[in-house]
Motif scaffolding. Sequence first.
Motif, PDB file in Angstrom:
ATOM      1  N   VAL A   1       0.840  -1.204   0.000  1.00 16.43           N
ATOM      2  CA  VAL A   1       0.000   0.000   0.000  1.00 16.43           C
ATOM      3  C   VAL A   1       0.875   1.253   0.000  1.00 16.43           C
ATOM      4  O   VAL A   1       0.668   2.185  -0.796  1.00 16.43           O
ATOM      5  CB  VAL A   1      -0.961   0.009   1.209  1.00 16.43           C
ATOM      6  CG1 VAL A   1      -1.625   1.385   1.360  1.00 16.43           C
ATOM      7  CG2 VAL A   1      -2.024  -1.063   1.058  1.00 16.43           C
ATOM      8  N   PHE A   2       1.866   1.277   0.863  1.00 17.40           N
ATOM      9  CA  PHE A   2       2.705   2.471   0.960  1.00 17.40           C
ATOM     10  C   PHE A   2       3.729   2.548  -0.175  1.00 17.40           C
ATOM     11  O   PHE A   2       4.227   3.637  -0.471  1.00 17.40           O
ATOM     12  CB  PHE A   2       3.364   2.551   2.332  1.00 17.40           C
ATOM     13  CG  PHE A   2       2.467   3.178   3.353  1.00 17.40           C
ATOM     14  CD1 PHE A   2       2.343   4.552   3.453  1.00 17.40           C
ATOM     15  CD2 PHE A   2       1.698   2.375   4.193  1.00 17.40           C
ATOM     16  CE1 PHE A   2       1.490   5.127   4.363  1.00 17.40           C
ATOM     17  CE2 PHE A   2       0.836   2.947   5.116  1.00 17.40           C
ATOM     18  CZ  PHE A   2       0.733   4.332   5.209  1.00 17.40           C
ATOM     19  N   PHE A   3       4.006   1.423  -0.817  1.00 18.02           N
ATOM     20  CA  PHE A   3       4.810   1.490  -2.038  1.00 18.02           C
ATOM     21  C   PHE A   3       4.025   2.225  -3.125  1.00 18.02           C
ATOM     22  O   PHE A   3       4.553   3.104  -3.808  1.00 18.02           O
ATOM     23  CB  PHE A   3       5.183   0.084  -2.513  1.00 18.02           C
ATOM     24  CG  PHE A   3       5.843   0.074  -3.860  1.00 18.02           C
ATOM     25  CD1 PHE A   3       7.142   0.538  -4.026  1.00 18.02           C
ATOM     26  CD2 PHE A   3       5.156  -0.402  -4.972  1.00 18.02           C
ATOM     27  CE1 PHE A   3       7.752   0.529  -5.278  1.00 18.02           C
ATOM     28  CE2 PHE A   3       5.756  -0.416  -6.228  1.00 18.02           C
ATOM     29  CZ  PHE A   3       7.056   0.055  -6.374  1.00 18.02           C
ATOM     30  N   GLY A   4       2.744   1.862  -3.267  1.00  9.51           N
ATOM     31  CA  GLY A   4       1.890   2.562  -4.228  1.00  9.51           C
ATOM     32  C   GLY A   4       1.780   4.041  -3.896  1.00  9.51           C
ATOM     33  O   GLY A   4       1.832   4.907  -4.784  1.00  9.51           O
ATOM     34  N   TRP A   5       1.643   4.338  -2.612  1.00  9.85           N
ATOM     35  CA  TRP A   5       1.594   5.735  -2.152  1.00  9.85           C
ATOM     36  C   TRP A   5       2.889   6.459  -2.525  1.00  9.85           C
ATOM     37  O   TRP A   5       2.855   7.580  -3.057  1.00  9.85           O
ATOM     38  CB  TRP A   5       1.389   5.733  -0.646  1.00  9.85           C
ATOM     39  CG  TRP A   5       1.574   7.046   0.043  1.00  9.85           C
ATOM     40  CD1 TRP A   5       0.635   8.032   0.177  1.00  9.85           C
ATOM     41  CD2 TRP A   5       2.745   7.517   0.715  1.00  9.85           C
ATOM     42  NE1 TRP A   5       1.164   9.092   0.882  1.00  9.85           N
ATOM     43  CE2 TRP A   5       2.441   8.805   1.229  1.00  9.85           C
ATOM     44  CE3 TRP A   5       4.012   6.979   0.933  1.00  9.85           C
ATOM     45  CZ2 TRP A   5       3.380   9.549   1.935  1.00  9.85           C
ATOM     46  CZ3 TRP A   5       4.942   7.729   1.643  1.00  9.85           C
ATOM     47  CH2 TRP A   5       4.629   8.994   2.140  1.00  9.85           C
ATOM     48  N   GLY A   6       4.028   5.825  -2.294  1.00  5.82           N
ATOM     49  CA  GLY A   6       5.308   6.452  -2.595  1.00  5.82           C
ATOM     50  C   GLY A   6       5.513   6.671  -4.082  1.00  5.82           C
ATOM     51  O   GLY A   6       6.114   7.669  -4.493  1.00  5.82           O
ATOM     52  N   VAL A   7       5.015   5.737  -4.915  1.00  8.40           N
ATOM     53  CA  VAL A   7       5.098   5.925  -6.361  1.00  8.40           C
ATOM     54  C   VAL A   7       4.314   7.171  -6.772  1.00  8.40           C
ATOM     55  O   VAL A   7       4.767   7.964  -7.609  1.00  8.40           O
ATOM     56  CB  VAL A   7       4.567   4.674  -7.103  1.00  8.40           C
ATOM     57  CG1 VAL A   7       4.404   4.957  -8.596  1.00  8.40           C
ATOM     58  CG2 VAL A   7       5.514   3.498  -6.891  1.00  8.40           C
TER      59      VAL A   7
END
Length: 426
Positions: A270-276
């Motif tokens: 989830v936070f990888f998607g947020w960081g992208v």
Amino acid sequence: MHAKPSATPKGGGILRQPTSVWATAFAAVVAFMGIGLVDPILPAIAANLDASPSQVSLLFTSYFLITAVAMLVTGWVSSRIGGRRTLLIGLAIVVAFAALAGTSGTVGQLVGFRAGWGLGNALFVATALAVIVGAASGGAGGDPEGAGDRPPAKGKRGAESAIILYEAALGIGISLGPLAGALLGDMNWRFPFFGTAALMAVGFLLIATLLKPTPKPAEKTRLSAPIRALAHGGLSTTAFTALFYNYAFFTILAFTPFVLGMSAHGIGLVFFGWGVMVALASVFGAPVLQRRIGTVRVMYLALGLLIVFQLGLAFLGHGGIIACTVLSGIPIGLNNTAFTEAAMEVSDSPRPVASAGYNFVRWMGGALAPYIATRLAEEVDANLPYVVGAACCAVAIGILAVRRRHLDSLERVDIDHTFQDAPAAA
């Protein structure tokens, strides 16, 4: 017949950087990974160290509180020993305390080691921005600290490209941090800390071998310089608006892992998607919008969107929480670039001094939000932290509206953006 406005080909400014800039940017990526690294393993840390969410949230509070206070001395240090040595000292401190964090036996020890980590992070991050901007704008040979002299138009455009590169490093680091934390934390919650220490050691070696010694500024920075710089109306407006924005930002980053109710892998993705989203909005979205509507309007737009996503996090179901978490990276990325450029350009203070004063104020939001948000959830209601985050964004919009005249000088940044991308006149 008019001369071409720039010798740098259109669209190539960000990628055509000296090797020293790329080495510093790589280390910056790893430094920013440390911010989101603990996100996926917060529940695991709480379970393994028998700690409450609010106690675990102090990992962020101690980190950002020390980072904020240490910002006040970064310019004083770098102006006496040089940017390269300051970067290396900061990296060495991070390596030591990240490794120590992995050996923690209590949450108190972990909080303390994160505080030491924050000291190294402050020395590195504040100086890295000045070194990257100085080297990319043609100042590596004469003014890598960014101390005082504002470069001509070409230098300004080089500085803007460097700031975007810096924000790209921030976005990549923030996106990779949760992913690395999830992958390593799934084996053992201690491994992400050891992994960060190893990567920062690589960054240390790259800086030591690829970044030439940077000359010291002609004048040494006074300890009081960052605070005195905040007397400038534009810089203080930018800093205090960013304080409230960062409160909302770190409410999402530090509190949401406890709300998601997912495994470390789930939280990490989830936070990888947020960081992208943060990285894409920082590098591609913000410059386009700054050209179209101006830097201050980008801030208004991003803060308004962040209010919407904060309220979505408060009142939507589990699927809505995941979607709003990922999508909140868009306004956060827009604001990161807009606020950084504003802080660097709005006043006449040397860039390292302006950066130190700005970061001292804005990181206080990152220090306060994690603990206050988790305490509000524990004592009152789990939705309240996001409502307070939305209210902070509204306060930030109010500050911009009331003190708008102090940011009029940012129009030159927007003009430079347009000039940079305009076709050369024949």
